[in-house]
Design a protein around this motif. Structure first.
Motif, PDB file in Angstrom:
ATOM      1  N   LYS A 143      91.086 -69.446 -57.799  1.00 42.96           N
ATOM      2  CA  LYS A 143      90.294 -69.628 -56.554  1.00 42.96           C
ATOM      3  C   LYS A 143      88.885 -69.368 -56.661  1.00 42.96           C
ATOM      4  O   LYS A 143      87.942 -69.504 -55.887  1.00 42.96           O
ATOM      5  N   GLY A 144      88.567 -68.787 -57.647  1.00 41.33           N
ATOM      6  CA  GLY A 144      87.445 -68.230 -57.750  1.00 41.33           C
ATOM      7  C   GLY A 144      86.229 -69.464 -58.397  1.00 41.33           C
ATOM      8  O   GLY A 144      84.699 -69.346 -57.319  1.00 41.33           O
ATOM      9  N   GLU A 145      87.070 -70.100 -58.940  1.00 48.07           N
ATOM     10  CA  GLU A 145      86.284 -71.218 -59.590  1.00 48.07           C
ATOM     11  C   GLU A 145      86.025 -72.686 -58.501  1.00 48.07           C
ATOM     12  O   GLU A 145      85.300 -73.319 -58.141  1.00 48.07           O
ATOM     13  N   LEU A 146      86.805 -72.245 -57.074  1.00 52.66           N
ATOM     14  CA  LEU A 146      86.657 -72.693 -56.132  1.00 52.66           C
ATOM     15  C   LEU A 146      85.593 -72.345 -55.188  1.00 52.66           C
ATOM     16  O   LEU A 146      85.238 -73.301 -54.860  1.00 52.66           O
ATOM     17  N   LEU A 147      85.698 -71.326 -54.820  1.00 57.99           N
ATOM     18  CA  LEU A 147      84.714 -70.812 -54.056  1.00 57.99           C
ATOM     19  C   LEU A 147      83.836 -70.561 -54.701  1.00 57.99           C
ATOM     20  O   LEU A 147      82.485 -71.479 -53.774  1.00 57.99           O
ATOM     21  N   ILE A 148      83.020 -71.069 -56.086  1.00 63.67           N
ATOM     22  CA  ILE A 148      81.923 -71.099 -56.075  1.00 63.67           C
ATOM     23  C   ILE A 148      81.272 -73.038 -56.189  1.00 63.67           C
ATOM     24  O   ILE A 148      80.135 -73.042 -56.030  1.00 63.67           O
ATOM     25  N   THR A 152      77.905 -73.945 -54.307  1.00 70.39           N
ATOM     26  CA  THR A 152      76.859 -74.731 -54.420  1.00 70.39           C
ATOM     27  C   THR A 152      77.597 -76.139 -54.451  1.00 70.39           C
ATOM     28  O   THR A 152      76.103 -76.829 -54.028  1.00 70.39           O
ATOM     29  N   LEU A 153      77.864 -76.997 -54.205  1.00 72.52           N
ATOM     30  CA  LEU A 153      78.384 -78.492 -53.905  1.00 72.52           C
ATOM     31  C   LEU A 153      78.927 -78.578 -52.593  1.00 72.52           C
ATOM     32  O   LEU A 153      78.966 -80.083 -51.166  1.00 72.52           O
ATOM     33  N   GLY A 154      79.520 -77.777 -51.543  1.00 68.42           N
ATOM     34  CA  GLY A 154      79.979 -77.727 -50.191  1.00 68.42           C
ATOM     35  C   GLY A 154      81.519 -78.130 -50.624  1.00 68.42           C
ATOM     36  O   GLY A 154      82.524 -78.313 -51.837  1.00 68.42           O
TER      37      GLY A 154
END
Length: 433
Positions: A143-148, A152-154
């Motif tokens: 989840k954290g990686e997805l939010l980041i 960053t990239l939209g």
């Protein structure tokens, strides 16, 4: 508060019962450490108790003391301390006993234990919880990686699939929790209904406490509070339970546990005893609690067939048994010891224990004279005379009829002889079982 049994005139018991307690062998072997012989007890107690025998080196020996790691055993050579781990088993022998010491066992509570079941559930839940926590941590990281990535990239087209996967795995974790909870409930229900037997009716139970049948139980815990008006050393409690094993066609089985206590006195002391490794769903039908200290068993408010006797009443019971057992016999006076012999050993020197005692006894068992020589010209030492406070006599018999008679003895020899007799009797009884 110490609760003594009410004083009452005892009923006449079967003579065979009193033959069993006549000059008790357990009394003559013990080596108590308190209550001097000069302190006359105001009452004696007659009750049904147990001898606790421990198997060590291929022989059974009477247990006279216990601590956390070892037992004190009465052996041929004296008291021997043996690590509990070297004890090969126990044997209990019930019979009538006497005691001048009293203790109160109060506030008894018993509860079942679900040792194996709780262990099974704990292991299952622990393993599952560990797996769940690990997967939850991985999901949080995703989840954290997805939010980041989105910050960053939209948001990208592939994010929907990742979000759906995370949601599905979260649902799977919740479902796994529900499955474990449901399994625990079903497992308990299966055990409760597994044998189809009902609990033993309360009217058939012989228990000193309230106890509810537990079909999941494989252990028993008993808590109580113990106190005594006397100073008791090397105290230990034994619990003997009889139960039905529903796995073996309701076979009656006995479980035993010995709990070291240490010193006891007027201050109430809490004691907990646990019996483990019982069959699941055992049905308790009887529980006997016995207390020991100062090398012998104590009378308690839980002792079966408890009677409060004066010294004279106790002697008269012994005398009735003696006369009955010796109908038609001819024999010299016999000695009856109404106190713990270890007290005499503490109060007297070796020389005093070796002193000759010449006693003239009348047909009623009363002492006519005591002397230190056969001519009755030398008096016995005052300390020896005081130690004889608890020595009584049975009269001489001629063809079963009481007559006046003479007896000469030494206290040291008397105790040694009775110790050997007790050991011989114990070996015969244990070999016959």
């Amino acid at each position: 508060m110490i609760q003594h049994p009410s004083s009452r005139r005892p009923t006449i018991r079967l003579f065979a019962v009193f033959a069993a307690i006549l000059l008790p062998t357990w009394l003559l072997e013990a080596k108590p450490k308190s209550n001097s012989a000069s302190e006359a007890p105001t009452q004696h107690f007659l009750f049904e108790g147990s001898e606790i025998l421990a198997s060590f080196d291929g022989e059974f020996h009477r247990v006279v003391g216990a601590d956390r790691n070892s037992l004190a055993l009465q052996t041929e050579s004296g008291i021997q301390t043996v690590p509990i781990r070297q004890i090969q088993g126990y044997l209990t022998k019930r019979g009538m006993k006497t005691s001048a010491l009293w203790a109160n066992i109060d506030k008894i509570r018993a509860s079942s234990q679900r040792v194996a079941y709780n262990k099974e559930m704990a292991e299952l839940q622990l393993g599952t919880a560990s797996s769940i926590r690990r997967r939850e941590a991985e999901l949080e990281l995703e989840k954290g990686e997805l939010l980041i990535s989105q910050a960053t990239l939209g948001r990208r087209a592939s994010d929907a699939a990742r979000e759906s996967k995370i949601a599905d795995e979260s649902d799977q974790i919740e479902n796994l929790r529900d499955v474990i909870d449901e399994y625990s409930k079903e497992r308990a229900a299966d055990l409760e209904q597994g044998d189809g037997h009902k609990a033993v009716p309360a009217s058939a139970l012989n228990l000193p406490f309230d106890y509810d049948y537990d079909p999941l139980a494989d252990g028993l815990q008993i808590k109580c509070v113990i106190s005594s008006p006397d100073s008791i050393e090397d105290a230990f409690l034994t619990v003997t339970c009889r139960y039905l094993d529903v796995r073996q066609h309701r076979k009656v089985v006995e479980a035993f546990e010995l709990k070291p206590i240490g010193a006891l006195g007027k201050k109430p002391q809490k004691v907990t005893v646990q019996l483990r490794n019982l069959p699941t769903g055992f049905q308790l039908i009887e529980c006997l609690i016995d207390l020991y200290g100062n090398g012998a068993e104590l009378a308690t408010n839980l002792s079966p067939k408890l009677e409060t006797l004066s010294e004279e009443q106790l002697y008269q019971h012994f005398l009735a048994s003696y006369l009955t057992q010796n109908r038609g016999a001819t024999r010299p006076p016999q000695i009856v010891l109404l106190a713990q012999p270890g007290d005499m050993q503490k109060q007297l020197t070796p020389a005093e224990l070796q002193q000759d005692i010449h006693a003239e006894i009348d047909k009623n068992g009363q002492v006519i004279s005591l002397a230190a020589d056969d001519s009755a010209t030398r008096e016995i030492a005052p300390r020896v005379s005081a130690a004889l406070r608890f020595v009584r006599f049975f009269p001489s018999l001629e063809n079963g009829e009481p007559i006046d008679g003479l007896i000469t003895f030494k206290l040291s020899v008397l105790l040694q002889q009775k110790g050997r007799q007790a050991k011989s009797k114990l070996n015969k009884e244990t070999k016959s079982q």
